[in-house]
Design a protein around this motif. Structure first.
Motif, PDB file in Angstrom:
ATOM      1  N   SER A  17       0.829  -1.195   0.000  1.00  0.00           N
ATOM      2  CA  SER A  17       0.000   0.000   0.000  1.00  0.00           C
ATOM      3  C   SER A  17       0.874   1.261   0.000  1.00  0.00           C
ATOM      4  O   SER A  17       0.570   2.240  -0.676  1.00  0.00           O
ATOM      5  CB  SER A  17      -0.917  -0.025   1.229  1.00  0.00           C
ATOM      6  OG  SER A  17      -1.918   0.940   1.093  1.00  0.00           O
ATOM      7  N   ALA A  18       1.992   1.200   0.730  1.00  0.00           N
ATOM      8  CA  ALA A  18       2.910   2.344   0.767  1.00  0.00           C
ATOM      9  C   ALA A  18       3.501   2.614  -0.613  1.00  0.00           C
ATOM     10  O   ALA A  18       3.521   3.743  -1.094  1.00  0.00           O
ATOM     11  CB  ALA A  18       4.028   2.085   1.767  1.00  0.00           C
ATOM     12  N   VAL A  19       3.965   1.543  -1.257  1.00  0.00           N
ATOM     13  CA  VAL A  19       4.555   1.706  -2.585  1.00  0.00           C
ATOM     14  C   VAL A  19       3.509   2.259  -3.550  1.00  0.00           C
ATOM     15  O   VAL A  19       3.792   3.130  -4.369  1.00  0.00           O
ATOM     16  CB  VAL A  19       5.091   0.354  -3.099  1.00  0.00           C
ATOM     17  CG1 VAL A  19       5.486   0.453  -4.552  1.00  0.00           C
ATOM     18  CG2 VAL A  19       6.262  -0.091  -2.270  1.00  0.00           C
ATOM     19  N   HIS A  20       2.293   1.769  -3.395  1.00  0.00           N
ATOM     20  CA  HIS A  20       1.216   2.191  -4.283  1.00  0.00           C
ATOM     21  C   HIS A  20       0.945   3.691  -4.131  1.00  0.00           C
ATOM     22  O   HIS A  20       0.891   4.421  -5.101  1.00  0.00           O
ATOM     23  CB  HIS A  20      -0.040   1.390  -3.951  1.00  0.00           C
ATOM     24  CG  HIS A  20      -1.009   1.334  -5.062  1.00  0.00           C
ATOM     25  ND1 HIS A  20      -0.886   0.442  -6.090  1.00  0.00           N
ATOM     26  CD2 HIS A  20      -2.095   2.081  -5.329  1.00  0.00           C
ATOM     27  CE1 HIS A  20      -1.872   0.637  -6.944  1.00  0.00           C
ATOM     28  NE2 HIS A  20      -2.613   1.631  -6.504  1.00  0.00           N
ATOM     29  N   ALA A  21       0.806   4.125  -2.869  1.00  0.00           N
ATOM     30  CA  ALA A  21       0.535   5.547  -2.623  1.00  0.00           C
ATOM     31  C   ALA A  21       1.697   6.397  -3.109  1.00  0.00           C
ATOM     32  O   ALA A  21       1.524   7.514  -3.593  1.00  0.00           O
ATOM     33  CB  ALA A  21       0.298   5.772  -1.132  1.00  0.00           C
ATOM     34  N   PHE A  22       2.884   5.837  -3.001  1.00  0.00           N
ATOM     35  CA  PHE A  22       4.106   6.542  -3.307  1.00  0.00           C
ATOM     36  C   PHE A  22       4.299   6.670  -4.815  1.00  0.00           C
ATOM     37  O   PHE A  22       4.870   7.608  -5.328  1.00  0.00           O
ATOM     38  CB  PHE A  22       5.228   5.714  -2.680  1.00  0.00           C
ATOM     39  CG  PHE A  22       6.602   6.279  -2.827  1.00  0.00           C
ATOM     40  CD1 PHE A  22       6.981   7.395  -2.106  1.00  0.00           C
ATOM     41  CD2 PHE A  22       7.520   5.669  -3.660  1.00  0.00           C
ATOM     42  CE1 PHE A  22       8.265   7.896  -2.229  1.00  0.00           C
ATOM     43  CE2 PHE A  22       8.796   6.173  -3.782  1.00  0.00           C
ATOM     44  CZ  PHE A  22       9.174   7.284  -3.068  1.00  0.00           C
ATOM     45  N   PHE A  23       3.803   5.693  -5.534  1.00  0.00           N
ATOM     46  CA  PHE A  23       4.021   5.621  -6.970  1.00  0.00           C
ATOM     47  C   PHE A  23       2.948   6.289  -7.789  1.00  0.00           C
ATOM     48  O   PHE A  23       3.120   6.570  -8.956  1.00  0.00           O
ATOM     49  CB  PHE A  23       4.006   4.160  -7.417  1.00  0.00           C
ATOM     50  CG  PHE A  23       5.369   3.610  -7.527  1.00  0.00           C
ATOM     51  CD1 PHE A  23       6.267   4.163  -8.416  1.00  0.00           C
ATOM     52  CD2 PHE A  23       5.768   2.553  -6.747  1.00  0.00           C
ATOM     53  CE1 PHE A  23       7.527   3.654  -8.514  1.00  0.00           C
ATOM     54  CE2 PHE A  23       7.029   2.045  -6.845  1.00  0.00           C
ATOM     55  CZ  PHE A  23       7.924   2.599  -7.730  1.00  0.00           C
TER      56      PHE A  23
END
Lengths: 366, 312
Positions: free
Chosen positions: A225-231
């Motif tokens: 989820s972090a990578v998703h929000a970050f990307f």
């Protein structure tokens, strides 16, 4: 009579975000505040989640009648959505499982099946499914046989997905319209943050009642989820994603060792920076509690330009008010999102092409 | 003490404009209450023309269901062209248009918002009207003449619930009104322009479907209904040029399917959608209905409502 809107500056606003983490505030809200909260929550896909949390604390009685119907409708739609996702996932199981292809549920579908709080009141349009690259063709084939076909794309976009992205073009069921995002990696293989899908499968745990479905390790749920929000270069659901992270971290932190284990895992996968950024944002918007041990180990996200831009881009603002700052921040982050996914030698031609193509379609329409 | 302005037309023009600019202009549309923000003077005039008789709401005190923005678009190209854009809750469902299309853009925009947000109703794409509290639902995709027949029935004294929606409350099964003007196209526009007591928008608008104008009603018989009504008849329409009036009983199962297929939110409501539609179809007489002559069709429905009254 005073003009409506005159009282605007009188009381401090309860934000959409703080209502989610502290539903008790519902008791103090005026109709004017509800009128601002409901559209904001709805815009960010958080209305049903707010309804669940108000209901869980028996606070729906504080909501004025004409506002209550929006919470009730949102939570009824969400219950129905969950019901149909469970049903669709059974179809997926009989199709991928039947073909002996191991697969992992990600994001919304995973929260729902894992019975986590992040799955409560969460709507999503696609079921995210991860398979090994070596199983990708077979998975696509068997899903197609069962009605999930790729949406029509132009040849350029098709190639964009196939060669550079971590998922195949989105699939939609020919009759029921249910959508699947089939991934073969968590981040695009072209990205500097790329890591092997095998590492995610290694820690997956079997979903009860299914032969081939896996759920990600709890830490991987947060990291994904972090990578998703970050990307993301599209911010329509970014605030909802942060609320997911908030919810996951709060629930999982009930386990003492979780914070350290999360850090360890982020280091193993090379995802410390995105985790740090996501946690800083979750803290900023939702007051996500962070253990000192975790904070001190993660790289500092404070004061980075990206963090400031993301704060501006995600700021829910007020309904009906102009959002120039947010628009500008989103425009800058759009380019960044792509930059993180693809090396510059691929990115420059891609964005040029997208820009030219947009001009073309605008001219055609004119 | 001065009484507060009760309707949109009671507002002095500069007050209306300033409320619109601040995004605190709110008014009731029956089943829903909306607010709008815009810096376009044109929109203020359009609102006064269409919604002048509508009760105002106070966004500080009353529940507002959704808000809309009509303004210059964000894109530089759109600004250069002097276009206007519609936005609601971060979404922009339509391409920007020229400012003179502000009225249809507002109307389509409001319909779009209602179809998305008014989910405490089962929503069906249908015209709905009533006489003496007994409601008629006319489902049909565009082009079946439902708006034209709906307008003719209103002209004959029926009360309008909506020319685009049947809003069935999930709570009480009644049909709720939407106080929005009837949208008339091409030949229907000419037909009603000549009739007495029909107040059309001064302007008409070119669209993909041809020329469009709006009939702005008053409240009461021959106008907007102020009350919900009980579903009594469902009639599936077909306009067949030159054909005689033909009415057949429709099987309830078929009526059910027709309404479900024309619904905006039947499947997302799940079981509640099913049970609410089921009760409505159970309680209604259902017809399949072909017509070419409008007056004959109106007479038929008038008879129907009369018979119903006599037998009640």
């Amino acid at each position: 009579m005073s003009e409506p809107g005159d009282s605007r500056s009188l009381s401090p606003d309860v934000s959409a975000c703080s209502l989610l983490t502290d539903p008790g505030q519902a008791a103090t809200l005026s109709q004017r505040e509800w009128n601002e909260l409901v559209p904001t929550l709805r815009e960010h896909g958080l209305l049903a989640r707010a309804a669940c949390r108000l209901r869980a604390q028996a606070l729906l009685g504080c909501v004025p009648r004409e506002t209550l119907r929006h919470f009730e409708a949102a939570s009824a739609l969400c219950d129905q959505h969950a019901l149909s996702v469970h049903w669709e996932l059974e179809r997926v199981e009989s199709c991928l499982g039947g073909a002996g292809i191991p697969y992992m549920l990600l994001k919304g579908a995973a929260y729902l099946k894992a019975g986590m709080k992040a799955g409560e009141g969460r709507m999503f349009s696609d079921m995210d499914i991860l398979v090994r690259r070596s199983d990708l063709r077979a998975a696509e084939w068997v899903l197609a046989e069962h009605g999930w076909r790729p949406k029509q794309l132009n040849p350029y976009d098709e190639r964009y997905y196939r060669e550079w992205m971590h998922q195949v073009p989105p699939l939609a069921h020919a009759l029921r319209g249910s959508a699947i995002d089939l991934h073969h990696a968590i981040v695009p293989p072209t990205s500097r943050l790329a890591f092997s899908t095998e590492e995610v499968f290694d820690l997956g745990w079997p979903l009860a009642g299914s032969r081939h479905a896996l759920l990600p390790d709890h830490r991987d749920l947060v990291l994904h989820s972090a990578v998703h929000a970050f990307f993301e270069e599209d911010f329509t659901s970014a605030l909802r994603d942060l609320s997911d992270i908030d919810s996951l971290v709060r629930e999982l932190s009930e386990d003492d060792g979780f914070a350290l284990a999360l850090h360890e895992r982020s280091r193993a996968l090379g995802l410390e920076r995105p985790l740090s950024l996501a946690l800083a944002l979750a803290h900023h918007f939702f007051g996500t509690p962070l253990e000192d041990s975790l904070k001190s180990r993660l790289p500092k996200a404070r004061n980075s330009l990206t963090l400031h831009l993301l704060k501006a881009a995600l700021d829910p603002g007020r309904p009906l008010e102009p959002r120039k700052r947010r628009q500008a921040a989103r425009a800058l982050l759009y380019v960044r999102g792509h930059y993180l996914k693809m090396p510059l030698r691929l990115l420059a031609p891609h964005l040029t092409r997208k820009l030219l193509h947009r001009e073309e379609t605008e001219t055609e329409k004119a | 003490m001065k009484t507060p302005p009760a309707t949109l037309a009671d507002l002095a023009p500069h007050v209306l404009r300033s409320r619109l600019e601040k995004g605190v202009l709110a008014w009731r549309l029956g089943a829903v209450t909306v607010r709008a923000r815009s810096r376009l003077a044109l929109l203020g005039e359009s609102l006064r023309e269409i919604y002048g008789a509508h009760p105002l709401s106070d966004p500080d005190m009353d529940g507002i269901d959704f808000g809309v923005i009509l303004d210059r678009p964000a894109s530089p190209l759109g600004r250069l062209r002097g276009q206007i854009a519609f936005e609601s809750e971060g979404e922009a469902p339509f391409e920007p248009l020229t400012p003179k299309h502000v009225t249809p853009m507002l109307e389509w925009g409001l319909n779009w918002c209602i179809a998305r947000h008014a989910n405490w109703h089962l929503m069906i794409h249908a015209a709905s009207l009533h006489r003496n509290g007994q409601a008629l639902v006319l489902p049909g995709p565009p082009g079946t003449g439902k708006s034209t027949l709906c307008a003719a029935l209103v002209h004959a004294g029926w009360e309008l619930l909506s020319d685009e929606f049947a809003l069935i409350s999930l709570d009480d099964g009644m049909l709720y009104p939407l106080w929005k003007p009837i949208s008339l196209k091409n030949r229907a526009l000419d037909l009603f322009r000549e009739r007495e007591s029909v107040r059309l928008t001064q302007q008409t608008f070119d669209s993909l479907k041809g020329r469009i104008g709006f009939w702005c009603l008053d409240f009461g018989p021959g106008g907007y209904s102020q009350w919900p009504a009980i579903p009594a008849w469902i009639a599936q329409l077909e306009y067949r040029p030159g054909a005689p009036l033909q009415v057949q009983q429709m099987r309830k199962s078929e009526a059910f399917l027709t309404l479900a297929q024309n619904s905006f939110n039947y499947s997302s409501l799940g079981e509640r959608g099913f049970s609410s539609l089921f009760s409505m179809v159970e309680a209604c007489e259902c017809f399949d209905f072909h017509y070419s002559d409008l007056e004959n069709a109106v007479a038929l429905f008038d008879d129907l409502s009369g018979e119903r009254r006599a037998s009640a």
